[in-house]
Motif scaffolding. Structure first.
Motif, PDB file in Angstrom:
ATOM      1  N   ILE A  77      -0.767   2.372   8.325  1.00 14.95           N
ATOM      2  CA  ILE A  77       0.108   1.290   7.869  1.00 14.95           C
ATOM      3  C   ILE A  77       0.404   1.562   6.406  1.00 14.95           C
ATOM      4  CG2 ILE A  77       0.358  -1.173   7.377  1.00 14.95           C
ATOM      5  CD1 ILE A  77      -1.536  -1.722   9.731  1.00 14.95           C
ATOM      6  N   ILE A  78       1.682   1.608   6.083  1.00 12.24           N
ATOM      7  CA  ILE A  78       2.125   1.860   4.715  1.00 12.24           C
ATOM      8  C   ILE A  78       3.021   0.705   4.306  1.00 12.24           C
ATOM      9  CG2 ILE A  78       3.430   3.413   3.222  1.00 12.24           C
ATOM     10  CD1 ILE A  78       2.666   5.620   5.381  1.00 12.24           C
ATOM     11  N   ILE A  79       2.683   0.058   3.228  1.00 16.09           N
ATOM     12  CA  ILE A  79       3.468  -1.064   2.725  1.00 16.09           C
ATOM     13  C   ILE A  79       4.150  -0.605   1.437  1.00 16.09           C
ATOM     14  CG2 ILE A  79       3.441  -3.444   1.899  1.00 16.09           C
ATOM     15  CD1 ILE A  79       0.780  -3.744   3.534  1.00 16.09           C
ATOM     16  N   VAL A  80       5.465  -0.633   1.449  1.00 15.90           N
ATOM     17  CA  VAL A  80       6.245  -0.240   0.280  1.00 15.90           C
ATOM     18  C   VAL A  80       6.668  -1.514  -0.446  1.00 15.90           C
ATOM     19  CG1 VAL A  80       8.304   0.969  -0.537  1.00 15.90           C
ATOM     20  CG2 VAL A  80       7.071   1.811   1.487  1.00 15.90           C
ATOM     21  N   SER A  81       6.466  -1.527  -1.732  1.00 17.55           N
ATOM     22  CA  SER A  81       6.836  -2.679  -2.536  1.00 17.55           C
ATOM     23  C   SER A  81       7.542  -2.188  -3.790  1.00 17.55           C
ATOM     24  CB  SER A  81       5.584  -3.476  -2.896  1.00 17.55           C
ATOM     25  OG  SER A  81       5.913  -4.650  -3.581  1.00 17.55           O
ATOM     26  N   GLY A 137      -6.642   1.649   1.993  1.00 14.85           N
ATOM     27  CA  GLY A 137      -6.629   0.513   1.083  1.00 14.85           C
ATOM     28  C   GLY A 137      -6.287   0.843  -0.348  1.00 14.85           C
ATOM     29  N   GLU A 138      -5.571   1.921  -0.586  1.00 18.84           N
ATOM     30  CA  GLU A 138      -5.240   2.336  -1.942  1.00 18.84           C
ATOM     31  C   GLU A 138      -3.851   1.878  -2.350  1.00 18.84           C
ATOM     32  OE1 GLU A 138      -7.309   3.670  -4.060  1.00 18.84           O
ATOM     33  OE2 GLU A 138      -8.888   3.776  -2.547  1.00 18.84           O
ATOM     34  N   THR A 139      -3.655   1.741  -3.626  1.00 18.90           N
ATOM     35  CA  THR A 139      -2.345   1.466  -4.190  1.00 18.90           C
ATOM     36  C   THR A 139      -1.882   2.721  -4.914  1.00 18.90           C
ATOM     37  OG1 THR A 139      -2.860  -0.874  -4.478  1.00 18.90           O
ATOM     38  CG2 THR A 139      -1.034   0.020  -5.787  1.00 18.90           C
TER      39      THR A 139
END
Length: 174
Positions: A105-109, A161-163
């Protein structure tokens, strides 16, 4: 599976990727609509047999300015799309992702989550924003996509869990 709330974006992306020889399908999905999200995952399973990678990139920014100057209606829209819909996409994709041998899962912000800036308020605001970016430009879709591809690859299999900040050198700290 490609999705966007705008059909023209879906069609354009599918045609471009198919022209590169990739097996791809697309569907309209407004992440704020439960039926659209359900349809997205059903079509993904039908077309591809499952889901290995979820990339959540949907967001809104209906006004520019300090968040505390926003109306409740604006705040609700930002929260519903940028936060709640991302949570629901993750939750609703779990049954498919659990069947994958290497789910991601990759969340782009936006970097604006760390460092708000008025990129489109005026030419002066744009110039000021660019001056805060070491590379003096915004990132391209290929540059952001390459980071997402890395995160979904076996090279990043032990990361969780990394940013990862991809900002062209713009200062980014909470």
């Amino acid at each position: 599976m490609i999705s966007s709330r705008k059909e023209s974006n879906v069609k354009k992306a599918v045609v471009e990727l198919q022209s590169e020889g990739l097996q791809v399908a697309g569907t309209v999905c407004h992440v704020g609509k439960a039926e659209d999200r359900k349809d997205l995952f059903e079509k993904t399973k039908t077309n591809f047999g499952g889901l290995d990678i979820l990339v959540s990139n949907a967001a809104v920014n209906p006004v520019v300015g300090p968040v505390l100057d926003s109306t409740e209606e604006i705040w609700d829209k930002i929260f519903d799309i940028n936060v709640k819909s991302t949570f629901l996409l993750m939750k609703e994709s779990m049954s498919l992702l659990k069947c994958s041998k290497s789910p991601s899962i990759i969340i782009v912000s936006s970097i604006a989550g760390y460092q708000p800036f008025g990129l489109y308020e005026s030419e002066e605001a744009h110039d000021a924003a660019m001056s805060r970016i070491s590379m003096r430009r915004l990132g391209t879709s290929d540059e952001i996509g390459s980071v997402a591809a890395f995160l979904a690859s076996s090279d990043a299999s032990y990361m969780t869990g990394e940013t990862i900040v991809v900002s062209g050198g713009m200062h980014a700290r909470l």
